[in-house]
Scaffold this active site. Sequence first.
Site, PDB file in Angstrom:
ATOM      1  N   LEU A 108       0.849  -1.202   0.000  1.00  0.00           N
ATOM      2  CA  LEU A 108       0.000   0.000   0.000  1.00  0.00           C
ATOM      3  C   LEU A 108       0.882   1.249   0.000  1.00  0.00           C
ATOM      4  CD1 LEU A 108      -2.900  -0.935   2.467  1.00  0.00           C
ATOM      5  CD2 LEU A 108      -2.415  -1.759   0.146  1.00  0.00           C
ATOM      6  N   GLY A 139      -0.650   6.686   0.194  1.00  0.00           N
ATOM      7  CA  GLY A 139      -0.673   7.821   1.132  1.00  0.00           C
ATOM      8  C   GLY A 139      -0.069   9.087   0.541  1.00  0.00           C
ATOM      9  N   ARG A 170       2.786  15.284   5.723  1.00  0.00           N
ATOM     10  CA  ARG A 170       3.646  15.752   6.821  1.00  0.00           C
ATOM     11  C   ARG A 170       5.124  15.808   6.434  1.00  0.00           C
ATOM     12  NH1 ARG A 170       2.409  12.078  11.496  1.00  0.00           N
ATOM     13  NH2 ARG A 170       4.160  13.132  12.484  1.00  0.00           N
ATOM     14  N   THR A 179      -7.710   1.625   4.221  1.00  0.00           N
ATOM     15  CA  THR A 179      -6.821   0.498   3.905  1.00  0.00           C
ATOM     16  C   THR A 179      -7.600  -0.691   3.315  1.00  0.00           C
ATOM     17  OG1 THR A 179      -6.988  -0.086   6.254  1.00  0.00           O
ATOM     18  CG2 THR A 179      -4.985   1.037   5.564  1.00  0.00           C
ATOM     19  N   GLU A 199      -9.834   0.233  15.963  1.00  0.00           N
ATOM     20  CA  GLU A 199      -9.031   1.433  15.706  1.00  0.00           C
ATOM     21  C   GLU A 199      -9.084   2.361  16.919  1.00  0.00           C
ATOM     22  OE1 GLU A 199      -6.962   2.095  12.913  1.00  0.00           O
ATOM     23  OE2 GLU A 199      -7.348  -0.047  13.055  1.00  0.00           O
ATOM     24  N   ASN A 218      -1.766  -3.130  16.248  1.00  0.00           N
ATOM     25  CA  ASN A 218      -1.721  -3.634  14.873  1.00  0.00           C
ATOM     26  C   ASN A 218      -0.622  -2.928  14.090  1.00  0.00           C
ATOM     27  OD1 ASN A 218      -2.399  -4.633  12.311  1.00  0.00           O
ATOM     28  ND2 ASN A 218      -3.925  -3.029  11.981  1.00  0.00           N
ATOM     29  N   ASN A 273       6.338   9.131   8.545  1.00  0.00           N
ATOM     30  CA  ASN A 273       5.335  10.136   8.177  1.00  0.00           C
ATOM     31  C   ASN A 273       5.907  11.535   8.074  1.00  0.00           C
ATOM     32  OD1 ASN A 273       2.941   8.327   8.320  1.00  0.00           O
ATOM     33  ND2 ASN A 273       3.681   8.121  10.416  1.00  0.00           N
ATOM     34  N   SER A 289      53.234  13.417 -14.360  1.00  0.00           N
ATOM     35  CA  SER A 289      52.350  14.317 -13.620  1.00  0.00           C
ATOM     36  C   SER A 289      51.808  15.429 -14.508  1.00  0.00           C
ATOM     37  CB  SER A 289      53.116  14.941 -12.460  1.00  0.00           C
ATOM     38  OG  SER A 289      53.486  13.917 -11.569  1.00  0.00           O
ATOM     39  N   ARG A 308      54.952  19.314 -24.726  1.00  0.00           N
ATOM     40  CA  ARG A 308      54.999  20.587 -24.013  1.00  0.00           C
ATOM     41  C   ARG A 308      56.101  21.403 -24.685  1.00  0.00           C
ATOM     42  NH1 ARG A 308      57.648  17.006 -19.624  1.00  0.00           N
ATOM     43  NH2 ARG A 308      59.839  17.329 -20.131  1.00  0.00           N
TER      44      ARG A 308
HETATM   45  C1  UD1 Z   1      -3.388   1.693  10.160  1.00  0.00           C
HETATM   46  C2  UD1 Z   1      -4.253   0.597  10.785  1.00  0.00           C
HETATM   47  C3  UD1 Z   1      -3.999   0.528  12.284  1.00  0.00           C
HETATM   48  C4  UD1 Z   1      -2.519   0.288  12.533  1.00  0.00           C
HETATM   49  C5  UD1 Z   1      -1.678   1.350  11.844  1.00  0.00           C
HETATM   50  C6  UD1 Z   1      -0.218   0.976  11.931  1.00  0.00           C
HETATM   51  C7  UD1 Z   1      -6.317   0.460   9.494  1.00  0.00           C
HETATM   52  C8  UD1 Z   1      -7.724   0.868   9.417  1.00  0.00           C
HETATM   53  N1  UD1 Z   1      -5.641   0.901  10.539  1.00  0.00           N
HETATM   54  O1  UD1 Z   1      -3.841   2.924  10.716  1.00  0.00           O
HETATM   55  O2  UD1 Z   1      -4.753  -0.503  12.863  1.00  0.00           O
HETATM   56  O3  UD1 Z   1      -2.260   0.286  13.929  1.00  0.00           O
HETATM   57  O4  UD1 Z   1      -1.999   1.439  10.451  1.00  0.00           O
HETATM   58  O5  UD1 Z   1       0.569   2.003  11.443  1.00  0.00           O
HETATM   59  O6  UD1 Z   1      -5.846  -0.249   8.623  1.00  0.00           O
HETATM   60  N2  UD1 Z   1      -3.356   3.626   2.570  1.00  0.00           N
HETATM   61  C9  UD1 Z   1      -3.737   3.487   1.257  1.00  0.00           C
HETATM   62  N3  UD1 Z   1      -5.000   3.832   0.900  1.00  0.00           N
HETATM   63  C10 UD1 Z   1      -5.900   4.317   1.785  1.00  0.00           C
HETATM   64  C11 UD1 Z   1      -5.501   4.474   3.121  1.00  0.00           C
HETATM   65  C12 UD1 Z   1      -4.225   4.104   3.486  1.00  0.00           C
HETATM   66  O7  UD1 Z   1      -2.937   3.054   0.413  1.00  0.00           O
HETATM   67  O8  UD1 Z   1      -7.019   4.617   1.367  1.00  0.00           O
HETATM   68  C13 UD1 Z   1      -1.981   3.237   2.943  1.00  0.00           C
HETATM   69  C14 UD1 Z   1      -1.189   4.420   3.483  1.00  0.00           C
HETATM   70  O9  UD1 Z   1      -0.419   4.993   2.457  1.00  0.00           O
HETATM   71  C15 UD1 Z   1      -0.299   3.776   4.530  1.00  0.00           C
HETATM   72  C16 UD1 Z   1      -1.120   2.603   5.022  1.00  0.00           C
HETATM   73  O10 UD1 Z   1      -2.080   2.339   4.031  1.00  0.00           O
HETATM   74  O11 UD1 Z   1       0.895   3.289   3.965  1.00  0.00           O
HETATM   75  C17 UD1 Z   1      -1.769   2.852   6.377  1.00  0.00           C
HETATM   76  O12 UD1 Z   1      -2.661   3.934   6.269  1.00  0.00           O
HETATM   77  P1  UD1 Z   1      -2.823   4.995   7.432  1.00  0.00           P
HETATM   78  O13 UD1 Z   1      -3.806   5.996   6.993  1.00  0.00           O
HETATM   79  O14 UD1 Z   1      -1.491   5.472   7.876  1.00  0.00           O
HETATM   80  O15 UD1 Z   1      -3.476   4.110   8.557  1.00  0.00           O
HETATM   81  P2  UD1 Z   1      -3.443   4.370  10.122  1.00  0.00           P
HETATM   82  O16 UD1 Z   1      -4.555   5.266  10.465  1.00  0.00           O
HETATM   83  O17 UD1 Z   1      -2.093   4.723  10.560  1.00  0.00           O
HETATM   84 MG    MG Z   2      -0.317   5.415   9.627  1.00  0.00          MG
END
Ligand code: UD1
Ligand code: MG
Length: 448
Positions: free
Chosen positions: A8, A11, A15, A81, A155, A170, A227, A388, A423
Amino acid sequence: MSTAILLLAAGQGTRMNSDLPKVLHPLAGAPLIAHALRAGRSLEPAREIIVLGHGGERVAGVVADLAPEAVCVTQEEQLGTGHAVAQCGPALEGFAGDAVVLYADTPFIGGETLTAMKEARASGADIVVLGFEAEDPTGYGRLVTGADGLEAIVEHKDASVRERAITLCNSGVVMADAGTLLDLVSEIGNDNAKGEYYLTDIVAIARARGLKCTHVTCPEAETLGINSRPELARAEAIFQTRARAQALADGVTLTAPETVFFALDTVIGRDTTIAPYVTFGPDVTVESGVEIRSFCHLEGCHISEGAQVGPYARLRPGAEIGEDARIGNFVEIKAAEIGRGAKVNHLSYVGDADVGELANIGAGTITCNYDGVFKHRTEIGEGAFIGSNTALVAPVRIGAGAYVGSGGVISQDVPEGDMAIARARQVNKPGLGRKLRDRLLAKKKEQR
Ligand code: UD1
Ligand code: MG
């Protein structure tokens, strides 16, 4: 059983305060996404699927290099996610085996950890979640466990006070049969505090279906996600600490380990010594028994056994240093092969060149490899001696055993065994030195 990794990477990484997508920020000389990919590859996946967000073309371009076989999937809107995993459906068409969800911004998940998850799958769990004991669990999903394993993931924003007291969190890494995963994900809703499709909801859905869910734990350090730039800097420090310890364990001498910086793919042989303040960029291989002295910057190069490099040497991509060769101070080598036992000891630039075995390149020798438009090669034969302060205007060939007198601008080939002098001839004017000084001193006196 074959494995597919679902990485995945959708994001925004706001930040980071950067124009560069977060997962392309370099950590140990490689984009963040390369680290996660490498972790996933420890499972020897049959398929690699990368979920990119809106505007993910730049990431896709890097992925094309890192993982030419990978399938990039676009998640137009980041709806969570679970939604991200659902986008992998078409890319998983015809695949039978396990899918592993990884985050592209989480670089340190270990191969052993993924293997432990695989073992948990093999011993009967339908879903395996990677958890960790968090020092501060705020913000993470909590693993709710009971007598028969993992019951749910809640969550942080949706958790009750009692659930928030749980410190087992998690990591985000999940392993399950690909078909089962897609099926479960299709049932996720978004009725929660964030209004997102949470991947974590699959646990409760699976339990309701009578499937077995379990968790495996790893140290919190493995789950570190990036992040922000401070987090990136912290990750760099963690990487370097580990890489130094690994180098020492591999039989490399580091006089001051804390001043040596490695890249993700650095390879160093046993009994090599690295003095303080040396930086390795990407793609460096150093064989055994090499000595790298202080203040060297190395990238894209290969150093053979017994060679000596530095202090203050810069090896750029395509530098191929032969056995027992000597590369000394203030020497830059690019796209050049330096033969066995050859010496380039002081103040030189050798680019786009082949230097034969045992050749000696004198101080201040420069290969003039660029005419402003094209690059040209310089060939220096075995045992040749370059005096040289020589400018070698490429394309040019110096034959084996040839001599080039100091201070020349060599624009024509020098045949094997010949001597080239290019030279102006020296002229001595008897007494003129003294005369000139006297005249100047007289002039100075007049001016007072
Ligand atoms: C997520 C987990 C949480 C865990 C935490 C660990 C879920 C709902 N929650 O929360 O349980 O403790 O990670 O760091 O899964 N991403 C996508 N598409 C989306 C949303 C996210 O590709 O629509 C990717 C983001 O780029 C990232 C990852 O998924 O790499 C996690 O997404 P993020 O929004 O950071 O989830 P957290 O709220 O941190
Ligand atoms: Mg996260």
